[in-house]
Design a protein around this motif. Structure first.
Motif, PDB file in Angstrom:
ATOM      1  N   ALA A  20     -58.433 -32.060-111.918  1.00 38.61           N
ATOM      2  CA  ALA A  20     -59.207 -33.015-111.322  1.00 38.61           C
ATOM      3  C   ALA A  20     -59.584 -32.364-109.654  1.00 38.61           C
ATOM      4  CB  ALA A  20     -58.779 -34.502-111.103  1.00 38.61           C
ATOM      5  N   HIS A  21     -58.409 -31.932-109.247  1.00 38.48           N
ATOM      6  CA  HIS A  21     -58.488 -31.385-107.646  1.00 38.48           C
ATOM      7  C   HIS A  21     -59.226 -30.094-107.908  1.00 38.48           C
ATOM      8  CE1 HIS A  21     -55.824 -33.979-105.803  1.00 38.48           C
ATOM      9  NE2 HIS A  21     -54.899 -33.979-106.608  1.00 38.48           N
ATOM     10  N   GLN A  22     -58.840 -29.165-108.991  1.00 39.85           N
ATOM     11  CA  GLN A  22     -59.632 -27.918-108.934  1.00 39.85           C
ATOM     12  C   GLN A  22     -61.249 -28.213-109.345  1.00 39.85           C
ATOM     13  OE1 GLN A  22     -57.737 -25.652-112.331  1.00 39.85           O
ATOM     14  NE2 GLN A  22     -56.162 -24.981-111.009  1.00 39.85           N
ATOM     15  N   ASP A  23     -61.636 -29.264-109.957  1.00 39.26           N
ATOM     16  CA  ASP A  23     -63.089 -29.513-110.076  1.00 39.26           C
ATOM     17  C   ASP A  23     -63.793 -29.953-108.733  1.00 39.26           C
ATOM     18  OD1 ASP A  23     -63.066 -29.057-112.808  1.00 39.26           O
ATOM     19  OD2 ASP A  23     -62.787 -31.117-113.338  1.00 39.26           O
ATOM     20  N   GLN A  24     -62.794 -30.816-107.910  1.00 42.35           N
ATOM     21  CA  GLN A  24     -63.140 -31.140-106.753  1.00 42.35           C
ATOM     22  C   GLN A  24     -63.245 -30.097-105.551  1.00 42.35           C
ATOM     23  OE1 GLN A  24     -64.390 -34.318-105.978  1.00 42.35           O
ATOM     24  NE2 GLN A  24     -65.106 -33.366-104.208  1.00 42.35           N
ATOM     25  N   THR A  25     -62.363 -29.133-105.917  1.00 43.97           N
ATOM     26  CA  THR A  25     -62.614 -27.827-105.023  1.00 43.97           C
ATOM     27  C   THR A  25     -63.798 -27.173-105.044  1.00 43.97           C
ATOM     28  OG1 THR A  25     -60.057 -27.936-104.728  1.00 43.97           O
ATOM     29  CG2 THR A  25     -61.327 -25.862-104.077  1.00 43.97           C
ATOM     30  N   ILE A  26     -64.097 -26.946-106.660  1.00 41.95           N
ATOM     31  CA  ILE A  26     -65.219 -26.083-107.105  1.00 41.95           C
ATOM     32  C   ILE A  26     -66.374 -26.820-106.595  1.00 41.95           C
ATOM     33  CG2 ILE A  26     -66.591 -25.451-109.012  1.00 41.95           C
ATOM     34  CD1 ILE A  26     -63.660 -24.875-110.465  1.00 41.95           C
ATOM     35  N   GLU A  27     -66.481 -28.223-106.751  1.00 40.86           N
ATOM     36  CA  GLU A  27     -67.628 -28.879-106.057  1.00 40.86           C
ATOM     37  C   GLU A  27     -67.930 -28.570-104.776  1.00 40.86           C
ATOM     38  OE1 GLU A  27     -67.899 -32.840-107.580  1.00 40.86           O
ATOM     39  OE2 GLU A  27     -67.307 -32.396-109.625  1.00 40.86           O
ATOM     40  N   ASP A  28     -66.793 -28.586-103.865  1.00 41.42           N
ATOM     41  CA  ASP A  28     -67.169 -28.709-102.383  1.00 41.42           C
ATOM     42  C   ASP A  28     -67.297 -27.313-101.993  1.00 41.42           C
ATOM     43  OD1 ASP A  28     -65.911 -31.217-102.407  1.00 41.42           O
ATOM     44  OD2 ASP A  28     -64.026 -30.540-101.803  1.00 41.42           O
ATOM     45  N   LEU A  29     -66.681 -26.422-102.755  1.00 40.09           N
ATOM     46  CA  LEU A  29     -67.117 -24.741-102.519  1.00 40.09           C
ATOM     47  C   LEU A  29     -68.579 -24.537-102.982  1.00 40.09           C
ATOM     48  CD1 LEU A  29     -63.838 -22.939-103.786  1.00 40.09           C
ATOM     49  CD2 LEU A  29     -64.747 -22.995-101.381  1.00 40.09           C
ATOM     50  N   ALA A  31     -71.066 -26.689-102.870  1.00 41.75           N
ATOM     51  CA  ALA A  31     -71.724 -27.420-101.800  1.00 41.75           C
ATOM     52  C   ALA A  31     -71.873 -26.612-100.366  1.00 41.75           C
ATOM     53  CB  ALA A  31     -71.354 -28.729-101.422  1.00 41.75           C
ATOM     54  N   ALA A  32     -70.673 -25.963-100.025  1.00 39.76           N
ATOM     55  CA  ALA A  32     -70.666 -25.072 -99.069  1.00 39.76           C
ATOM     56  C   ALA A  32     -71.491 -23.807 -99.089  1.00 39.76           C
ATOM     57  CB  ALA A  32     -69.353 -24.772 -98.750  1.00 39.76           C
ATOM     58  N   VAL A  33     -71.557 -23.198-100.269  1.00 40.35           N
ATOM     59  CA  VAL A  33     -72.226 -21.894-100.739  1.00 40.35           C
ATOM     60  C   VAL A  33     -73.842 -22.495-100.696  1.00 40.35           C
ATOM     61  CG1 VAL A  33     -72.805 -20.200-102.329  1.00 40.35           C
ATOM     62  CG2 VAL A  33     -70.372 -20.878-101.721  1.00 40.35           C
ATOM     63  N   THR A  34     -74.153 -23.394-101.098  1.00 46.29           N
ATOM     64  CA  THR A  34     -75.512 -23.873-101.166  1.00 46.29           C
ATOM     65  C   THR A  34     -75.979 -24.183 -99.836  1.00 46.29           C
ATOM     66  OG1 THR A  34     -75.075 -24.876-103.400  1.00 46.29           O
ATOM     67  CG2 THR A  34     -76.961 -25.534-102.243  1.00 46.29           C
ATOM     68  N   ALA A  35     -75.238 -24.804 -98.939  1.00 53.49           N
ATOM     69  CA  ALA A  35     -75.751 -24.919 -97.473  1.00 53.49           C
ATOM     70  C   ALA A  35     -75.967 -23.626 -96.945  1.00 53.49           C
ATOM     71  CB  ALA A  35     -74.627 -25.884 -96.990  1.00 53.49           C
ATOM     72  N   GLN A  36     -74.870 -22.830 -97.149  1.00 53.19           N
ATOM     73  CA  GLN A  36     -74.776 -21.484 -96.223  1.00 53.19           C
ATOM     74  C   GLN A  36     -76.199 -20.688 -96.797  1.00 53.19           C
ATOM     75  OE1 GLN A  36     -71.113 -19.809 -96.919  1.00 53.19           O
ATOM     76  NE2 GLN A  36     -70.137 -20.695 -95.362  1.00 53.19           N
ATOM     77  N   TRP A  37     -76.283 -20.709 -98.128  1.00 53.07           N
ATOM     78  CA  TRP A  37     -77.670 -20.151 -98.622  1.00 53.07           C
ATOM     79  C   TRP A  37     -79.019 -20.268 -97.884  1.00 53.07           C
ATOM     80  CZ3 TRP A  37     -78.107 -15.578-100.657  1.00 53.07           C
ATOM     81  CH2 TRP A  37     -78.959 -14.957-101.379  1.00 53.07           C
ATOM     82  N   LYS A  38     -78.814 -21.883 -97.821  1.00 55.22           N
ATOM     83  CA  LYS A  38     -80.007 -22.339 -97.170  1.00 55.22           C
ATOM     84  C   LYS A  38     -80.140 -21.892 -95.938  1.00 55.22           C
ATOM     85  CE  LYS A  38     -80.488 -26.585-100.268  1.00 55.22           C
ATOM     86  NZ  LYS A  38     -80.410 -27.710-100.400  1.00 55.22           N
TER      87      LYS A  38
END
Length: 74
Positions: A20-29, A31-38
């Motif tokens: 569960a923690h790893q899934d949340q970390t993957i989702e957070d990462l 989101a961060a990569v998507t924001a940086q790409w934009k």
């Protein structure tokens, strides 16, 4: 065999928590990569527009090819 059942249950619970923690970390990462790409795309577009403005300014000032101009001390 009854002694190992709580151990397996505890291990399973711990693994589920880790997943569960790893899934949340993957989702957070993600989101961060998507924001940086934009942001990178916006910055690239801005740099391109600025380059066009510089080229237009050079042409308007009669400096169409600044690379081949001699330095000012000649």
């Amino acid at each position: 065999m009854t002694d190992s059942t709580p151990d397996h249950s505890t291990r399973l619970d711990e693994l589920e928590i880790r997943i569960a923690h790893q899934d949340q970390t993957i989702e957070d990462l993600n989101a961060a990569v998507t924001a940086q790409w934009k942001l990178i795309e916006r910055l690239e577009a801005r740099v391109e527009r600025l380059g066009e403005r510089v080229a237009d300014s050079e042409q308007a000032a009669g400096q169409a090819d600044p690379v081949n101009r001699p330095p000012p001390h000649y």
